[in-house]
Design an enzyme around this catalytic site. Structure first.
Site, short mmCIF file in Angstrom:
data_model
loop_
_atom_site.label_atom_id
_atom_site.label_comp_id
_atom_site.label_asym_id
_atom_site.label_seq_id
_atom_site.Cartn_x
_atom_site.Cartn_y
_atom_site.Cartn_z
N HIS A 52 44.03 40.01 43.57
CA HIS A 52 43.78 38.74 44.38
C HIS A 52 44.84 38.72 44.72
CE1 HIS A 52 43.00 34.11 43.82
NE2 HIS A 52 43.21 34.44 45.18
N GLU A 60 39.79 40.58 45.07
CA GLU A 60 39.20 39.05 44.80
C GLU A 60 40.10 37.97 46.32
OE1 GLU A 60 38.99 38.70 39.23
OE2 GLU A 60 40.78 37.54 41.26
N HIS A 107 38.25 35.90 32.29
CA HIS A 107 38.94 35.30 32.98
C HIS A 107 39.54 34.59 31.49
CE1 HIS A 107 41.59 32.21 35.28
NE2 HIS A 107 41.87 31.29 34.28
#
Length: 256
Positions: free
Chosen positions: A46, A73, A193
């Site tokens: 990310h 991400e 997650h």
């Protein structure tokens, strides 16, 4: 035969540890290479607007240093779109982002941002980049992803990971129903997650889910047992979840 589920390893928090003191150690690229050796199917990272862990240089080095597909991400901003179009990773996952959050707190509101997301998704797809949307397991959001022509969604499993007892069971049903709906709309389903050794099997057992993306837990567990062992055990549990004869699988394989 049940299809094997893919594992994407997020290496962001290798960079978090490096950045705590500065310098070049530990190296996220080396972590990605070890992940590949341990059985990962892809690498996720990310690039945040504040660059709190992965940097632009890390992205360049990952491009050069790994052979696995790279899943980037990023927030749905013009700056990030420009970076994605420049580097052309295998995949981009659009995520919500708040500067004050410690980690991504929930799914992208695709339904409320269709007009702003549509040109970003279209440009990424035109560049040959696979696009996914990180969303809640919610029918409205899934149908919005379909309207945006997103070929992939990643279901946010954070609420599931933080739940217990009846709430946990309800969250699992919610994720299962969302995955079934998405698959019926020809959308590939990923999830991630907050997944750990303790909670991954029920999610990995959902046949509609093609890929799990897991990072923080694996990097944390690596402190105690090493990165390769950490990833191999997760891979083992995911395979166990998909085994047609789970008892036979467990008898034949030595638990790590």
């Amino acid at each position: 035969m049940t299809k094997r589920i893919r594992l994407g390893v997020n290496i962001d928090h290798v960079a978090t540890i490096r950045n705590a003191r500065g310098g070049i150690h530990p190296d996220p690229v080396r972590a990605a290479q070890l992940a590949a050796h341990a059985g990962a199917d892809g690498i996720t990272t990310h690039l945040r607007e504040d660059r709190r862990h992965i940097s632009d240089d890390d992205l360049i080095n990952l491009e050069k240093g790994i052979t696995l597909p790279l899943n980037l991400e990023m927030a749905a901003t013009e700056e990030m779109l420009e970076i994605a179009l420049q580097h052309r990773p295998h995949a981009v996952c659009l995520v919500p982002e708040k500067r004050e959050e410690q980690t991504t707190e929930g799914g992208l509101d695709a339904a409320g941002q269709i007009d702003s997301l549509k040109p970003i998704v279209a440009k990424l797809l035109a560049a040959g980049i696979r696009v996914s949307l990180f969303i809640e397991p919610d029918e409205t959001q899934i149908r919005a992803a379909k309207a945006l022509n997103a070929p992939v969604i990643e279901l946010h499993t954070g609420h599931y990971a933080n739940s217990v007892n009846e709430e946990l069971a309800a969250e699992l049903i919610r994720i299962e129903q969302a995955a079934k709906l998405a698959k019926s709309l020809n959308i590939e389903v990923h999830a991630g997650h907050g997944l750990t050794y303790e909670n991954v099997i029920p999610i990995a057992a959902l046949e509609e889910i093609a890929e799990l993306n897991i990072g923080h837990f694996l990097i944390g567990e690596a402190i105690f047992i090493g990165l390769e062992a950490s990833i191999k055990r997760m891979r083992y549990l995911m395979d166990a979840a998909r085994a047609e004869d789970k008892v036979d699988f467990l008898v034949k394989h030595i638990a790590l």
